[in-house]
Design a protein around this motif. Structure first.
Motif, PDB file in Angstrom:
ATOM      1  N   MET A 178       0.835  -1.199   0.000  1.00  0.00           N
ATOM      2  CA  MET A 178       0.000   0.000   0.000  1.00  0.00           C
ATOM      3  C   MET A 178       0.876   1.259   0.000  1.00  0.00           C
ATOM      4  O   MET A 178       0.647   2.202  -0.769  1.00  0.00           O
ATOM      5  CB  MET A 178      -0.900  -0.005   1.228  1.00  0.00           C
ATOM      6  N   PHE A 179       1.902   1.279   0.847  1.00  0.00           N
ATOM      7  CA  PHE A 179       2.824   2.427   0.871  1.00  0.00           C
ATOM      8  C   PHE A 179       3.495   2.603  -0.491  1.00  0.00           C
ATOM      9  O   PHE A 179       3.600   3.718  -1.017  1.00  0.00           O
ATOM     10  CB  PHE A 179       3.898   2.222   1.937  1.00  0.00           C
ATOM     11  N   GLU A 180       3.952   1.490  -1.044  1.00  0.00           N
ATOM     12  CA  GLU A 180       4.665   1.530  -2.333  1.00  0.00           C
ATOM     13  C   GLU A 180       3.781   2.100  -3.433  1.00  0.00           C
ATOM     14  O   GLU A 180       4.218   2.946  -4.227  1.00  0.00           O
ATOM     15  CB  GLU A 180       5.112   0.109  -2.697  1.00  0.00           C
ATOM     16  N   GLN A 181       2.546   1.668  -3.484  1.00  0.00           N
ATOM     17  CA  GLN A 181       1.626   2.151  -4.517  1.00  0.00           C
ATOM     18  C   GLN A 181       1.410   3.654  -4.399  1.00  0.00           C
ATOM     19  O   GLN A 181       1.433   4.377  -5.400  1.00  0.00           O
ATOM     20  CB  GLN A 181       0.289   1.413  -4.412  1.00  0.00           C
ATOM     21  N   ASN A 182       1.206   4.130  -3.188  1.00  0.00           N
ATOM     22  CA  ASN A 182       0.978   5.564  -2.997  1.00  0.00           C
ATOM     23  C   ASN A 182       2.228   6.384  -3.295  1.00  0.00           C
ATOM     24  O   ASN A 182       2.132   7.504  -3.815  1.00  0.00           O
ATOM     25  CB  ASN A 182       0.497   5.832  -1.565  1.00  0.00           C
TER      26      ASN A 182
ATOM     27  N   LYS B 185       6.249  13.258  -3.349  1.00  0.00           N
ATOM     28  CA  LYS B 185       6.730  11.913  -3.004  1.00  0.00           C
ATOM     29  C   LYS B 185       7.327  11.903  -1.597  1.00  0.00           C
ATOM     30  O   LYS B 185       7.047  11.002  -0.798  1.00  0.00           O
ATOM     31  CB  LYS B 185       7.770  11.462  -4.028  1.00  0.00           C
ATOM     32  N   THR B 186       8.131  12.917  -1.290  1.00  0.00           N
ATOM     33  CA  THR B 186       8.739  13.002   0.045  1.00  0.00           C
ATOM     34  C   THR B 186       7.679  13.186   1.121  1.00  0.00           C
ATOM     35  O   THR B 186       7.737  12.565   2.189  1.00  0.00           O
ATOM     36  CB  THR B 186       9.743  14.174   0.089  1.00  0.00           C
ATOM     37  N   LYS B 187       6.682  14.037   0.835  1.00  0.00           N
ATOM     38  CA  LYS B 187       5.609  14.267   1.806  1.00  0.00           C
ATOM     39  C   LYS B 187       4.831  12.979   2.073  1.00  0.00           C
ATOM     40  O   LYS B 187       4.476  12.683   3.222  1.00  0.00           O
ATOM     41  CB  LYS B 187       4.653  15.343   1.273  1.00  0.00           C
ATOM     42  N   VAL B 188       4.569  12.220   1.032  1.00  0.00           N
ATOM     43  CA  VAL B 188       3.818  10.965   1.193  1.00  0.00           C
ATOM     44  C   VAL B 188       4.645   9.951   1.989  1.00  0.00           C
ATOM     45  O   VAL B 188       4.103   9.225   2.831  1.00  0.00           O
ATOM     46  CB  VAL B 188       3.412  10.397  -0.184  1.00  0.00           C
ATOM     47  N   LEU B 189       5.950   9.908   1.729  1.00  0.00           N
ATOM     48  CA  LEU B 189       6.813   8.983   2.485  1.00  0.00           C
ATOM     49  C   LEU B 189       6.807   9.337   3.969  1.00  0.00           C
ATOM     50  O   LEU B 189       6.678   8.454   4.832  1.00  0.00           O
ATOM     51  CB  LEU B 189       8.237   9.034   1.934  1.00  0.00           C
ATOM     52  N   ILE B 190       6.938  10.614   4.271  1.00  0.00           N
ATOM     53  CA  ILE B 190       6.906  11.049   5.675  1.00  0.00           C
ATOM     54  C   ILE B 190       5.575  10.690   6.306  1.00  0.00           C
ATOM     55  O   ILE B 190       5.518  10.199   7.443  1.00  0.00           O
ATOM     56  CB  ILE B 190       7.160  12.570   5.758  1.00  0.00           C
ATOM     57  N   LEU B 191       4.488  10.900   5.555  1.00  0.00           N
ATOM     58  CA  LEU B 191       3.153  10.551   6.055  1.00  0.00           C
ATOM     59  C   LEU B 191       3.062   9.050   6.334  1.00  0.00           C
ATOM     60  O   LEU B 191       2.560   8.636   7.398  1.00  0.00           O
ATOM     61  CB  LEU B 191       2.092  10.963   5.028  1.00  0.00           C
ATOM     62  N   CYS B 192       3.549   8.238   5.413  1.00  0.00           N
ATOM     63  CA  CYS B 192       3.492   6.780   5.585  1.00  0.00           C
ATOM     64  C   CYS B 192       4.245   6.341   6.838  1.00  0.00           C
ATOM     65  O   CYS B 192       3.752   5.508   7.618  1.00  0.00           O
ATOM     66  CB  CYS B 192       4.066   6.080   4.354  1.00  0.00           C
ATOM     67  N   LEU B 193       5.441   6.895   7.034  1.00  0.00           N
ATOM     68  CA  LEU B 193       6.244   6.497   8.184  1.00  0.00           C
ATOM     69  C   LEU B 193       5.636   6.991   9.498  1.00  0.00           C
ATOM     70  O   LEU B 193       5.707   6.306  10.522  1.00  0.00           O
ATOM     71  CB  LEU B 193       7.670   7.027   8.019  1.00  0.00           C
ATOM     72  N   GLN B 194       5.014   8.177   9.448  1.00  0.00           N
ATOM     73  CA  GLN B 194       4.331   8.676  10.657  1.00  0.00           C
ATOM     74  C   GLN B 194       3.178   7.751  11.040  1.00  0.00           C
ATOM     75  O   GLN B 194       3.003   7.398  12.219  1.00  0.00           O
ATOM     76  CB  GLN B 194       3.806  10.086  10.397  1.00  0.00           C
ATOM     77  N   GLN B 195       2.388   7.375  10.054  1.00  0.00           N
ATOM     78  CA  GLN B 195       1.261   6.485  10.325  1.00  0.00           C
ATOM     79  C   GLN B 195       1.735   5.090  10.720  1.00  0.00           C
ATOM     80  O   GLN B 195       1.072   4.404  11.496  1.00  0.00           O
ATOM     81  CB  GLN B 195       0.339   6.412   9.095  1.00  0.00           C
ATOM     82  N   MET B 196       2.887   4.700  10.191  1.00  0.00           N
ATOM     83  CA  MET B 196       3.473   3.407  10.557  1.00  0.00           C
ATOM     84  C   MET B 196       3.822   3.404  12.042  1.00  0.00           C
ATOM     85  O   MET B 196       3.633   2.399  12.744  1.00  0.00           O
ATOM     86  CB  MET B 196       4.726   3.177   9.711  1.00  0.00           C
ATOM     87  N   ASN B 197       4.317   4.517  12.537  1.00  0.00           N
ATOM     88  CA  ASN B 197       4.650   4.651  13.947  1.00  0.00           C
ATOM     89  C   ASN B 197       3.435   4.388  14.828  1.00  0.00           C
ATOM     90  O   ASN B 197       3.479   3.610  15.794  1.00  0.00           O
ATOM     91  CB  ASN B 197       5.173   6.070  14.209  1.00  0.00           C
TER      92      ASN B 197
END
Length: 774
Positions: free
Chosen positions: A460-464, A476-488
């Motif tokens: 799911m992270f990869e697709q987004n 792309k950077t903003k989405v990665l930061i968002l993904c890692l924040q939600q992962m936390n």
């Protein structure tokens, strides 16, 4: 004579004109064109002479008794006009004789006859005006002759030509009619500009001509609307339409110039057909862009992607046709390709703004922005090599403003945040359902248990991230930061759910049936999550952004380690709950009499570790060390519980030797379980042997020395541990215990820096005296 002199002048004039036409070699190619032009001039002159003679005779015959005074003027006019036309006739005759072309003469005759018929009305009306311009009965004379004129017939012929698609011929007839009407109206305007009644009579008589003009225009606009199709099938038709529009533009300019001089302009002028043509093209382009939406969100979730792809294909195809074919059908000053390019750009900008204003979903926002920011200027569209160099993508204005882009991105990030939270929650709920299955979890290619949770989350992270990368690096950077924040946040929930899973199992250890296997999968998932986070950052994060996420990454690693550690601990709890009966046998009379408790303990641990072999290496290593440590701790705790007190030296010797033997059994077991880990685990079993040596000692006078050696090796031993150990030995009096403890307290302590405290985990029970009742 005058006639011969006129002929000589005509010949001289003709020779001079022909010489002027043929001054350069390349002009010889245009001889045929010159011949046709002179033929038309001669035909026109002769027609005017013949018709004018017929009209003059007819008018004079009918009105002889009314206008006898004008008869002389009429004859004088005829002869004066005839003389004036003679030089031109002679010149044209000379040009025909010079060419000596019989075909041209025949063609000339055919053209002459046709143009005489087409121009009859204009010449008749012009002659009447020339004859009676100073009388007050001009319109009376004209309308007396109207039944004999062929205006209605020409209108019908023109209408038929339009229906047959012979637009150029139809327009020529229409222009002749307009010329007749405009000349009559102009003369009337000159005579009496305020006489609206007579002006209306002329306008009424030529009323059908206006309908004819509208009908022709309708046909022109149909061709213009389908110009990109017509130019492929019948470019000649499109060229004809452009020629007609050019004629009308010249007429407009001529009429406007005359208006500046005289104040008169015919009705319907200026027609502005060129302007109308571009308006038609602009509406056609807009309709073409808007008409590409074939589906709605309700009928097709991919409606926007399809819509944008059709637009891309249509626009590219149309512009390629405009460049290669359409541009050749228009005069250069029309700059038709650039005009069309601007029309398409404006139509696209309007359409994209309309789409941006809709309530778009997250994936639709990405589709729109990707198309607007990237696809539009790519080689698949405006950046196509076949459109170069006419189209410069760097000079194209943005289809939507930066403000709108920012609004869409903000909405996308907000929607994506909600979606990711929902997706992660759903993924965890789905994974939890697997935990209670009666079948073992799947194993990876190396045989380690796992669930699909990490794969689902990171897919799911990869697709987004892939989608965001299509737009730009910043998103792309903003989405990665968002993904890692939600992962936390997700990992915290994952830890809580794993704890609840353990607690539910403890309520009924028979349920779930595959608790151990799924707890192993949870532990392994922690390692997979770690590896996936590293991979994701390496793939999508710029090196200069690494520091920004380092704290977040550290937090996630810490949470994952806690989850794995707690998982390992819960599995060991499972092991030691099964070992509890056998641990309770240690250091008892039964144990001393030959109990096989340690053997059973070793077999049970090894059996569990057959399942634990499917734990991934980093956590399996931790698991083995912890199991070894806990076994030793439980063994020492059994000693400190003072379940037995040796009665004599023989029992002390037997018990100590048994302890040493069992320490060796533990050492062998965990060495086997830790095979390949490279860890030295023998040190833990050494503690058991050191305690055995204290118990085995036969000379009580050396007891202090032996105990002090033990304390120096393991400085976390407390007084109560020493007291318990001496109690188990069974031959130390209360005073001796007190002396040894007090002496040890005064001695220096030199702890081993590599020693990991173990005795601090062991609590020595204290005897409590129950209150006496009564």
């Amino acid at each position: 004579s005058t006639m011969e002199e006129t002929d000589r002048e005509a010949v001289a004039t003709a020779v001079q004109r022909v010489a002027g036409m043929l001054q350069r070699p390349d002009q010889l190619d245009k001889v045929e064109q010159y011949r046709r032009r002179e033929a038309r001039k001669k035909a026109s002159v002769e027609a005017r002479l013949k018709v004018q003679s017929w009209i003059n005779l007819s008018v004079c015959g009918v009105f002889f008794f009314l206008f006898f005074g004008f008869w002389f003027f009429f004859l004088f006019y005829i002869f004066s006009q005839k003389d004036s036309f003679k030089p031109g006739t002679s010149v044209f005759s000379l040009s025909l004789n010079l060419t000596g072309n019989e075909d041209l003469r025949k063609n000339h005759l055919h053209i002459t006859c046709r143009e005489i018929a087409d121009s009859l009305n204009m010449l008749l009306l012009s002659c009447i005006y020339c004859l009676y311009f100073d009388s007050g009965v001009v319109l009376s004379v004209i309308f007396f002759f109207l039944p004999f004129f062929s205006v209605p017939e020409i209108v019908r012929e023109t209408h038929d030509l339009i229906e047959r698609g012979e637009l150029l011929q139809a327009h020529r007839k229409l222009m002749d009619l307009e010329c007749s009407r405009d000349n009559l109206m102009y003369e009337q305007y000159r005579m009496d500009s305020k006489n609206t009644h007579d002006m209306n009579l002329i306008h009424t008589y030529f009323g059908d001509m206006q309908k004819l003009s509208e009908e022709l225009a309708k046909q022109l606009w149909m061709v213009v609307q389908r110009s990109l199709v017509t130019v492929r099938r019948d470019p000649t038709l499109l060229v004809s339409v452009v020629r007609i529009i050019e004629r009308e533009e010249k007429s407009d300019r001529r009429m406007l110039d005359r208006k500046k001089q005289t104040g008169f302009i015919p009705p319907g002028r200026p027609k502005k057909w060129k302007e109308k043509m571009f308006n038609i093209l602009e509406r056609t382009v807009s309709t073409r862009i808007e008409g590409t939406q074939a589906d709605t969100r309700e009928s097709d979730k991919m409606w926007l992607v399809r819509h944008l792809e059709i637009i891309r294909k249509y626009v590219l195809d149309d512009l390629l046709v405009a460049k290669t074919l359409l541009d050749q059908c228009f005069p250069p000053h029309y700059d038709i390709f650039n005009r069309l390019l601007n029309m398409y750009h404006q139509a696209l900008a309007t359409r994209m703004q309309e789409l941006a204003a809709e309530d778009l979903e997250a994936n639709e926002i990405v589709s729109l922005l990707t198309w607007v920011l990237n696809t539009y200027t790519s080689a698949e569209m405006m950046g196509n090599s076949e459109l170069s160099p006419e189209v410069d993508v760097n000079s194209l204005d943005p289809l939507i403003s930066q403000n709108v882009v920012d609004q869409l991105l903000s909405k996308y990030m907000s929607t994506l945040t909600s979606n990711i939270i929902g997706w992660l929650r759903k993924a965890l709920e789905t994974d939890k359902k697997d935990w209670i299955k009666e079948t073992e979890p799947e194993a990876d290619q190396d045989g380690y248990y796992q669930t699909t949770l990490p794969a689902i989350v990171f897919q799911m992270f990869e697709q987004n991230l892939q989608v965001a990368a299509q737009i730009n690096e910043d998103l792309k950077t903003k989405v990665l930061i968002l993904c890692l924040q939600q992962m936390n946040s997700f990992l915290t929930r994952y830890k809580d759910e794993a704890q609840l899973y353990k607690e539910d199992h403890l309520k009924n250890r028979q349920y779930p049936q595959c608790y151990v296997q799924y707890m192993i999968a949870v532990i392994n998932n922690c390692q997979t999550f770690k590896e996936s986070i590293i991979s994701l950052k390496r793939k999508y994060l710029k090196s200069d952004m690494e520091d920004t996420l380092s704290i977040s990454h550290t937090n996630m690693d810490a949470i994952l380690d806690i989850i794995a550690k707690e998982g390992c601990s819960s599995l060991l709890d499972e092991v030691f709950m099964d070992l509890e009966p056998h641990l309770n046998e240690l250091m008892t009379k039964k144990w001393l009499m030959g109990s096989n408790a340690v053997g059973t303990i070793c077999v049970t641990v090894e059996d569990y570790f057959n399942d634990f072999a499917k734990i991934k290496k980093p956590y399996k290593k931790t698991m083995t060390l912890e199991a070894h440590r806990r076994v030793v701790v439980e063994y020492i705790r059994a000693i400190m519980l003072k379940r037995i007190s040796f009665k004599n030296a023989e029992e002390r010797k037997e018990g100590a030797e048994r302890m040493i033997k069992e320490a060796e059994q533990f050492r062998f077991l965990f060495k086997k379980l830790a095979a390949g880990s490279g860890e030295d685990t023998e040190g833990l079993c050494d503690i058991i042997e050191a305690i055995a040596e204290v118990i085995k000692l036969t000379d009580p006078s050396l007891l202090y020395l032996e105990v002090s050696t033990l304390v120096s090796k393991y400085p976390d031993i407390r007084d109560d541990h020493i007291a318990a150990l001496l109690t188990v030995r069974g031959d130390a009096s209360r005073d001796m215990k007190q002396t040894i403890i007090e002496t040890l307290d005064q001695g220096p302590s030199q702890p081993n820096p590599n020693y990991v405290p173990i005795f601090k985990e062991i609590t020595v029970p204290t005897l409590t005296v129950p209150k006496l009742l009564k």
